[in-house]
Scaffold this active site. Sequence first.
Site, PDB file in Angstrom:
ATOM      1  N   HIS A 203       3.670   4.207   0.331  1.00  0.00           N
ATOM      2  CA  HIS A 203       2.940   5.397   1.034  1.00  0.00           C
ATOM      3  C   HIS A 203       2.390   4.817   2.198  1.00  0.00           C
ATOM      4  O   HIS A 203       2.289   5.880   3.230  1.00  0.00           O
ATOM      5  CB  HIS A 203       1.987   5.787  -0.058  1.00  0.00           C
ATOM      6  CG  HIS A 203       2.635   6.593  -1.301  1.00  0.00           C
ATOM      7  ND1 HIS A 203       3.192   5.733  -2.376  1.00  0.00           N
ATOM      8  CD2 HIS A 203       2.487   7.834  -1.685  1.00  0.00           C
ATOM      9  CE1 HIS A 203       3.923   6.880  -2.932  1.00  0.00           C
ATOM     10  NE2 HIS A 203       3.187   7.707  -2.835  1.00  0.00           N
ATOM     11  N   HIS A 245      -1.588  -0.475  -5.796  1.00  0.00           N
ATOM     12  CA  HIS A 245      -1.244  -1.571  -5.086  1.00  0.00           C
ATOM     13  C   HIS A 245      -2.494  -2.257  -4.875  1.00  0.00           C
ATOM     14  O   HIS A 245      -3.773  -1.812  -4.890  1.00  0.00           O
ATOM     15  CB  HIS A 245      -0.823  -0.938  -3.680  1.00  0.00           C
ATOM     16  CG  HIS A 245       0.511   0.148  -3.748  1.00  0.00           C
ATOM     17  ND1 HIS A 245       1.773  -0.534  -3.706  1.00  0.00           N
ATOM     18  CD2 HIS A 245       0.630   1.135  -3.614  1.00  0.00           C
ATOM     19  CE1 HIS A 245       2.655   0.100  -3.874  1.00  0.00           C
ATOM     20  NE2 HIS A 245       1.983   1.303  -3.680  1.00  0.00           N
TER      21      HIS A 245
END
Length: 289
Positions: A203, A245
């Site tokens: 992303h 993440h």
Amino acid sequence: MPSANNVRSRARERNSVLSRPEFMSLNHQPLRGGSGPPENRCGPKRAPQTKHQAIQKSEEPTEGGSKDRRESTKMPEEDCMQLNPSFKGIAMNSLLAIDICLSKRMGVCASTSSSWGGCRSMVALLALTGHGITWIIGTIVCLTRSNTLAGQEVLVNLLLALILDVMTVAGVQRLVKRRGPWEMAPGFLDCVAMDVYSFPAAHASRAAMVSKFLLSHLVLAVPLRILLVLWAFLVGISRVLLGKHHLTDMVCGFALGMFHFSLMETVWLSSNTCQTLISISTLSWSPFY
């Protein structure tokens, strides 16, 4: 003075004791100037072992439990302590430890029971705006409705940049296979976009590439430019808040997105090439036209 009967009884007791097998060697007198002690009547004397033979005998594995002892003495690699580690290794391990610690603390929306669990749906919606499937479908829809050659040129190159970003990130993730700070199963859209591992952050890479692409090829006002940069940063940080993440994954994702933009600027497709690709995709292309 003791009587003769007492002396005789003591002599008989002494003779009976010396006649036992364990005291038989006491009845023999050593030979004068002889070559050595007499032979043992209980059996032949064993030859003395040398030091080398004793070491070999001690090293011979026994039938039961020798393999278990050897396996138990072998320590696993992760339990072994590295002696004299280099400064580079110490620095890398320290940075990774700090990265994991900060990423876990920032995962405040990792679950509904987290400290910011009530905002999880909003953060997930923000992360969805940077998903690869969302941008690819949106770009194809805009391309079908575009009537200008310049707009189609920009959209075709953007579509190729998105496909390049998805394939590159998926390949690096499959190669590194780093897990996120929180053990979570990837969602359906993540599996479709092949975004199943942590490094690098897909992303963040996509948001950085798209924002830089739009800032370079669209004429936008200053407030919109600021909002576009802020959106890219929030999309990257949203995945850290969701526990997907690490911080280093996000930073490397931003860097990879900028690299994708630079690569697409180098191999930018002209308007004629874009029209040819559009004609092939719509099955209206003719080589004799």
